[in-house]
Design an enzyme around this catalytic site. Structure first.
Site, PDB file in Angstrom:
ATOM      1  N   ASP A 116     -85.536  13.680 -15.392  1.00 49.91           N
ATOM      2  CA  ASP A 116     -85.764  13.503 -16.828  1.00 49.91           C
ATOM      3  C   ASP A 116     -84.646  12.641 -17.408  1.00 49.91           C
ATOM      4  O   ASP A 116     -83.476  12.808 -17.084  1.00 49.91           O
ATOM      5  CB  ASP A 116     -85.816  14.861 -17.525  1.00 49.91           C
ATOM      6  CG  ASP A 116     -86.404  14.764 -18.923  1.00 49.91           C
ATOM      7  OD1 ASP A 116     -87.512  15.292 -19.123  1.00 49.91           O
ATOM      8  OD2 ASP A 116     -85.768  14.161 -19.825  1.00 49.91           O
ATOM      9  N   ILE A 117     -85.030  11.708 -18.269  1.00 46.73           N
ATOM     10  CA  ILE A 117     -84.068  10.756 -18.834  1.00 46.73           C
ATOM     11  C   ILE A 117     -83.105  11.429 -19.816  1.00 46.73           C
ATOM     12  O   ILE A 117     -81.992  10.947 -20.030  1.00 46.73           O
ATOM     13  CB  ILE A 117     -84.844   9.585 -19.509  1.00 46.73           C
ATOM     14  CG1 ILE A 117     -84.025   8.328 -19.562  1.00 46.73           C
ATOM     15  CG2 ILE A 117     -85.381   9.952 -20.860  1.00 46.73           C
ATOM     16  CD1 ILE A 117     -84.831   7.077 -19.897  1.00 46.73           C
ATOM     17  N   ASN A 167     -95.188  22.095 -21.383  1.00 47.52           N
ATOM     18  CA  ASN A 167     -95.435  22.078 -22.823  1.00 47.52           C
ATOM     19  C   ASN A 167     -96.856  21.621 -23.084  1.00 47.52           C
ATOM     20  O   ASN A 167     -97.346  20.667 -22.462  1.00 47.52           O
ATOM     21  CB  ASN A 167     -94.443  21.132 -23.515  1.00 47.52           C
ATOM     22  CG  ASN A 167     -93.036  21.705 -23.543  1.00 47.52           C
ATOM     23  OD1 ASN A 167     -92.857  22.911 -23.681  1.00 47.52           O
ATOM     24  ND2 ASN A 167     -92.038  20.850 -23.400  1.00 47.52           N
ATOM     25  N   GLY A 192     -93.748  21.068 -28.770  1.00 45.04           N
ATOM     26  CA  GLY A 192     -92.888  19.880 -28.756  1.00 45.04           C
ATOM     27  C   GLY A 192     -93.269  18.873 -27.686  1.00 45.04           C
ATOM     28  O   GLY A 192     -92.444  18.058 -27.276  1.00 45.04           O
ATOM     29  N   GLN A 193     -94.522  18.929 -27.225  1.00 45.66           N
ATOM     30  CA  GLN A 193     -94.951  17.959 -26.198  1.00 45.66           C
ATOM     31  C   GLN A 193     -94.881  16.550 -26.783  1.00 45.66           C
ATOM     32  O   GLN A 193     -95.392  16.292 -27.879  1.00 45.66           O
ATOM     33  CB  GLN A 193     -96.383  18.271 -25.731  1.00 45.66           C
ATOM     34  CG  GLN A 193     -96.821  17.396 -24.554  1.00 45.66           C
ATOM     35  CD  GLN A 193     -98.211  17.771 -24.024  1.00 45.66           C
ATOM     36  OE1 GLN A 193     -98.881  18.643 -24.568  1.00 45.66           O
ATOM     37  NE2 GLN A 193     -98.619  17.101 -22.961  1.00 45.66           N
ATOM     38  N   HIS A 230     -97.300  17.329 -17.300  1.00 43.17           N
ATOM     39  CA  HIS A 230     -96.079  17.326 -16.483  1.00 43.17           C
ATOM     40  C   HIS A 230     -95.468  18.710 -16.440  1.00 43.17           C
ATOM     41  O   HIS A 230     -95.570  19.478 -17.394  1.00 43.17           O
ATOM     42  CB  HIS A 230     -95.063  16.299 -16.996  1.00 43.17           C
ATOM     43  CG  HIS A 230     -94.773  16.409 -18.460  1.00 43.17           C
ATOM     44  ND1 HIS A 230     -95.595  15.871 -19.417  1.00 43.17           N
ATOM     45  CD2 HIS A 230     -93.756  16.999 -19.118  1.00 43.17           C
ATOM     46  CE1 HIS A 230     -95.095  16.114 -20.609  1.00 43.17           C
ATOM     47  NE2 HIS A 230     -93.985  16.815 -20.469  1.00 43.17           N
ATOM     48  N   HIS A 273     -91.929  20.558 -16.128  1.00 47.17           N
ATOM     49  CA  HIS A 273     -90.468  20.453 -16.144  1.00 47.17           C
ATOM     50  C   HIS A 273     -89.904  21.411 -15.095  1.00 47.17           C
ATOM     51  O   HIS A 273     -90.331  22.566 -15.017  1.00 47.17           O
ATOM     52  CB  HIS A 273     -89.913  20.882 -17.504  1.00 47.17           C
ATOM     53  CG  HIS A 273     -90.289  19.994 -18.646  1.00 47.17           C
ATOM     54  ND1 HIS A 273     -89.467  19.002 -19.111  1.00 47.17           N
ATOM     55  CD2 HIS A 273     -91.404  19.966 -19.429  1.00 47.17           C
ATOM     56  CE1 HIS A 273     -90.058  18.396 -20.144  1.00 47.17           C
ATOM     57  NE2 HIS A 273     -91.228  18.964 -20.356  1.00 47.17           N
TER      58      HIS A 273
HETATM   59  P1  5GP Z   1     -92.467  16.971 -23.182  1.00 48.29           P
HETATM   60  O1  5GP Z   1     -91.626  17.118 -24.423  1.00 48.29           O
HETATM   61  O2  5GP Z   1     -93.670  16.090 -23.451  1.00 48.29           O
HETATM   62  O3  5GP Z   1     -92.830  18.264 -22.529  1.00 48.29           O
HETATM   63  O4  5GP Z   1     -91.538  16.244 -22.130  1.00 48.29           O
HETATM   64  C1  5GP Z   1     -91.427  14.864 -21.983  1.00 48.29           C
HETATM   65  C2  5GP Z   1     -90.152  14.614 -21.231  1.00 48.29           C
HETATM   66  O5  5GP Z   1     -90.178  13.285 -20.758  1.00 48.29           O
HETATM   67  C3  5GP Z   1     -88.883  14.753 -22.107  1.00 48.29           C
HETATM   68  O6  5GP Z   1     -88.045  15.740 -21.539  1.00 48.29           O
HETATM   69  C4  5GP Z   1     -88.261  13.355 -22.059  1.00 48.29           C
HETATM   70  O7  5GP Z   1     -86.848  13.391 -21.982  1.00 48.29           O
HETATM   71  C5  5GP Z   1     -88.887  12.744 -20.807  1.00 48.29           C
HETATM   72  N1  5GP Z   1     -89.056  11.309 -20.870  1.00 48.29           N
HETATM   73  C6  5GP Z   1     -89.625  10.588 -21.876  1.00 48.29           C
HETATM   74  N2  5GP Z   1     -89.639   9.277 -21.571  1.00 48.29           N
HETATM   75  C7  5GP Z   1     -89.070   9.162 -20.336  1.00 48.29           C
HETATM   76  C8  5GP Z   1     -88.807   8.045 -19.475  1.00 48.29           C
HETATM   77  O8  5GP Z   1     -89.094   6.884 -19.763  1.00 48.29           O
HETATM   78  N3  5GP Z   1     -88.220   8.305 -18.285  1.00 48.29           N
HETATM   79  C9  5GP Z   1     -87.894   9.587 -17.908  1.00 48.29           C
HETATM   80  N4  5GP Z   1     -87.305   9.722 -16.721  1.00 48.29           N
HETATM   81  N5  5GP Z   1     -88.129  10.660 -18.684  1.00 48.29           N
HETATM   82  C10 5GP Z   1     -88.710  10.453 -19.878  1.00 48.29           C
END
Ligand code: 5GP
Ligand code: ZN
Length: 112
Positions: A32-33, A88, A94-95, A101, A103
């Site tokens: 995760d970034i 999520n 907070g998706q 995906h 985590h």
């Molecule tokens: P969500 O909030 O949708 O469950 O999680 C999305 C996740 O994707 C977040 O933790 C966010 O940091 C990660 N993320 C978003 N854009 C990128 C990206 O371009 N590269 C990587 N490695 N992670 C990303």
């Protein structure tokens, strides 16, 4: 199967760089970034769909495959002392990326 504009589909296609941890024909795992734990990985299917509510036979088979693979990948990523999985679903959770995906969080004792 993949979506033109989805950020995770772009990562699968290699159009956006990522720190890959595991890849096969069905799934990809990358860092995760913006890590929310010492180790924070994202496991994604190589099949674009947004939510668990869109599950069908093919998608559930891939998700089942991912859930079997994740313990192996977690072990190889040093998460021998445990880890947390989070999926999520929607705005209240907070998706932010609408490509399903998982985590994978660990590398430290996690608060609940
Ligand atoms: P969500 O909030 O949708 O469950 O999680 C999305 C996740 O994707 C977040 O933790 C966010 O940091 C990660 N993320 C978003 N854009 C990128 C990206 O371009 N590269 C990587 N490695 N992670 C990303
Ligand atoms: Zn996608």
């Amino acid at each position: 199967m993949l979506d033109k504009d989805c950020i995770f589909c772009k990562i699968i296609r290699g159009e956006i760089p990522s720190s890959k941890v595991y890849e096969d024909d069905k799934m990809l795992v990358f860092k995760d970034i913006e890590p929310k734990a010492k180790v924070h990985l994202l496991a994604i299917p190589k099949n674009h769909f947004k939510l668990l509510s869109e599950m069908d036979k093919e998608r559930s088979e891939i998700l089942n495959y991912m859930l079997k693979k994740i313990p192996e990948i977690a072990n190889e990523s040093g998460l021998k002392n445990g880890y947390r999985l989070v999926i999520n679903q929607g705005d209240d959770a907070g998706q932010t990326v609408f490509h399903l995906h998982v985590h994978i969080l660990g590398g430290e004792t996690l608060d609940w």
